[in-house]
Design a protein around this motif. Sequence first.
Motif, PDB file in Angstrom:
ATOM      1  N   SER A   1     103.600  28.674  35.639  1.00 25.43           N
ATOM      2  CA  SER A   1     103.435  29.091  33.943  1.00 25.43           C
ATOM      3  C   SER A   1     104.259  29.734  32.911  1.00 25.43           C
ATOM      4  CB  SER A   1     102.218  29.566  34.124  1.00 25.43           C
ATOM      5  OG  SER A   1     102.054  30.935  35.057  1.00 25.43           O
ATOM      6  N   ARG A   2     103.472  30.526  31.898  1.00 23.64           N
ATOM      7  CA  ARG A   2     104.527  30.565  31.041  1.00 23.64           C
ATOM      8  C   ARG A   2     104.484  32.482  31.747  1.00 23.64           C
ATOM      9  NH1 ARG A   2     102.782  28.964  25.343  1.00 23.64           N
ATOM     10  NH2 ARG A   2     104.577  27.252  26.080  1.00 23.64           N
TER      11      ARG A   2
ATOM     12  N   LYS B   1     110.252  23.145  30.390  1.00 23.63           N
ATOM     13  CA  LYS B   1     109.889  23.578  31.877  1.00 23.63           C
ATOM     14  C   LYS B   1     111.718  23.020  31.531  1.00 23.63           C
ATOM     15  CE  LYS B   1     105.638  22.384  33.049  1.00 23.63           C
ATOM     16  NZ  LYS B   1     104.736  21.803  33.636  1.00 23.63           N
TER      17      LYS B   1
ATOM     18  N   LEU C   1      96.529  28.962  38.702  1.00 27.31           N
ATOM     19  CA  LEU C   1      97.200  29.547  37.377  1.00 27.31           C
ATOM     20  C   LEU C   1      97.348  28.054  36.373  1.00 27.31           C
ATOM     21  CD1 LEU C   1     100.271  31.280  38.422  1.00 27.31           C
ATOM     22  CD2 LEU C   1      98.836  32.203  37.044  1.00 27.31           C
ATOM     23  N   PRO C   2      97.559  28.553  34.807  1.00 32.49           N
ATOM     24  CA  PRO C   2      96.964  26.635  34.749  1.00 32.49           C
ATOM     25  C   PRO C   2      98.525  26.613  34.240  1.00 32.49           C
ATOM     26  CG  PRO C   2      96.446  29.012  32.547  1.00 32.49           C
ATOM     27  CD  PRO C   2      96.716  28.976  34.613  1.00 32.49           C
ATOM     28  N   ASP C   3      98.929  25.149  33.982  1.00 31.47           N
ATOM     29  CA  ASP C   3      99.622  24.385  33.519  1.00 31.47           C
ATOM     30  C   ASP C   3     100.254  24.540  31.783  1.00 31.47           C
ATOM     31  OD1 ASP C   3     101.256  21.490  34.505  1.00 31.47           O
ATOM     32  OD2 ASP C   3     102.492  23.225  33.369  1.00 31.47           O
ATOM     33  N   ASP C   4     100.403  25.791  31.061  1.00 35.73           N
ATOM     34  CA  ASP C   4     100.634  26.005  29.943  1.00 35.73           C
ATOM     35  C   ASP C   4     102.113  26.277  29.853  1.00 35.73           C
ATOM     36  OD1 ASP C   4     100.250  29.416  30.100  1.00 35.73           O
ATOM     37  OD2 ASP C   4     101.498  28.280  31.438  1.00 35.73           O
TER      38      ASP C   4
ATOM     39  N   ARG D   1     101.326  27.044  41.593  1.00 35.32           N
ATOM     40  CA  ARG D   1     100.172  26.947  40.548  1.00 35.32           C
ATOM     41  C   ARG D   1      98.326  26.829  42.001  1.00 35.32           C
ATOM     42  NH1 ARG D   1     101.947  22.541  37.284  1.00 35.32           N
ATOM     43  NH2 ARG D   1     103.423  23.025  37.359  1.00 35.32           N
TER      44      ARG D   1
ATOM     45  N   TRP E   1     104.747  33.720  34.211  1.00 33.72           N
ATOM     46  CA  TRP E   1     106.037  33.783  35.325  1.00 33.72           C
ATOM     47  C   TRP E   1     107.099  33.258  34.916  1.00 33.72           C
ATOM     48  CZ3 TRP E   1     104.106  32.321  41.203  1.00 33.72           C
ATOM     49  CH2 TRP E   1     103.556  32.743  41.796  1.00 33.72           C
TER      50      TRP E   1
END
Lengths: 283, 349
Positions: free
Chosen positions: A157-158, B154, B145-148, B140, A160
Amino acid sequence: MKPGIDDQSKPQTMIQEKYTKRYQNLKVAEALSNNHLYPFACNELSSIIDLGYSQLPKDLKAFIFRDCLSAFRLLPEMNTSAAVSAANLLVKSVESAFPKQKKNLAIVEFKQAKVALKRRTKSHDEHIDLPSLPQDIFVHIFSFLDLYSLLSSSQVSRSWNQATSEGSLWRSLFDLHFSHKVLIHIYPGIDWREAFKNEYILYKSSKMLRSGRGYCSYCDSVVWHDNLRCPKKQCRLKSGKKPLDLMLTHEVVNYLLGTTSSSDESDSEDEAVRGLWAYPTLQ
Amino acid sequence: MSESDLAIIKPAMMKSYIWLETSDGSIQQVEQEVAMFCPLICHQALQKGGGSSKNNAISLPQKVNPAMLSLIFDYCRFHQLPGRSNKERKVYDEKFMRMDTKRLCELTSAADSLQLKPLVDLTSRALARIIEGKTPEEIREIFHLPDDLTEEEKLEPLKNTMDDPRIRLLNRLYAKKRKELKERVKLKSIEVEERVDERSVDDLLSFINGRDHKVVNTSKSKKKNKKRKEHRNGTCKVSNKDSHNLHSKQRSVDETSSSLGGVSNLHNIEDDIFSKKAEFEDGYIDDEIDPALKEMLDREVEDFARRLNSSWVLSVGQERQPVHFSINGNGGTRRLTDTHTLLDIAIDD
């Protein structure tokens, strides 16, 4: 019994003992209960079976069979996709090489494991909100991770992702992997992640890290490396900063069986290396 | 003991308590030596004289709720005794760390706000062990956690390979090709309309022939073409969605199973390349290609398909009918082979 026959059987049993001893020293069974090493151990079992299960001495066969069963039994606890694919590979080797009775037993075990896995994934559907931790705690947690896990974390995620870009993490990874063979010019503002990546690609480290194995010259044995070092304390003290010689899985199997097979990885070096940075994989 | 005996006993032997107030307002008292194990409480007590009575309770940081506090004090109570051996401590620690992820996170947060470094270390290691060896998707799931992150972010480590001379060369060629395309498209705007009609006929034909995947193919490619014309921005997300079916299929496979290292990195390099040339979508350039070049491209398609190890692609390639139709169907593979041919051309130059 006639003395002649006894003499003939003696060297045979000695050879058998040698293989079995080697196998036990490899400590494959212990690695199976370790979340991180489980896929590596399964791969080694698969390779050993593929290479010549039928030619193994009887007691070694028994050990391998026992370890395959425990691999399948432990699968539900592992619960990662890497573990599942390693177990799939293992069951394929089992299917092609094991004699009928053992094969059926192993496959039953495997199927039970898969059912248990499914049950596990279903029960984890609670929508809880986990407390958010401060960034520096994340950095601290990441400092304990190996390279692959760190890269996985950077794609989660952002927040992290931001935490993983911390220079100190990459600096210590660089130290761990390359400091014994690379001199690097350190200037203010150096991007340690870039530096690490360049060296990594240069040394084509990707393949080496996919086995979890290294050779320790101080205790003269093949071990599961603990962050590139020998798990034994005395060896760590003796070796100082120097990491182990990493070994590939097929090299480990060759050592065990005295064979000289080569790796059957068909992807080219470049692609394998770049692959690390896009989608981290554990094979 | 008599009173006189009690008086002789040193004050240190008497249990004194410190008063603490948690975020929810509840006040409790804890043995002094246990509480003093936490640097924050220690500091407050010594320097500011807090915690001496109920009214003067030390208020703890917000992240410390009563459940975590009692856990922490269990830990402190065990460890503050000097008589414990190292082995005992280790065994206790390992047992202590066995809890679910949510509690671990809460505990870490609480210990950190109390500045209890040994416990923070312990919980961090436990969390690291949980994260170890997992794919991003699995992590996640565990931590909810969100996949943002966008696809672009990535792939960020890979993007830095812009310094690679091959990619720079490709970009130059794409820029050139883009210009040519624009000119051709202007000339051919009328012919485009006709082609659309033809394609729909082919649709019906193939559907009648029972090749369902072909239909899916064309409808997808039609949507692709429309999308491309509308969204002429360079964001990776859009272009990645638009991009070749075979890649989208491959991508989903990769995301679920992490064991296709050789394959996944291959299509990631391509994704990166493709993100750079978002406008280079139309397959109309293929009208100019003569049969010889087409055959070469066919071979490259098959070679590429083999490398991707996808039987679906192979089957599409083999059943090709009209040229323009199939090229759109194979839009993705065409693009890749185009880059290959461009590269070859450039090198020949």
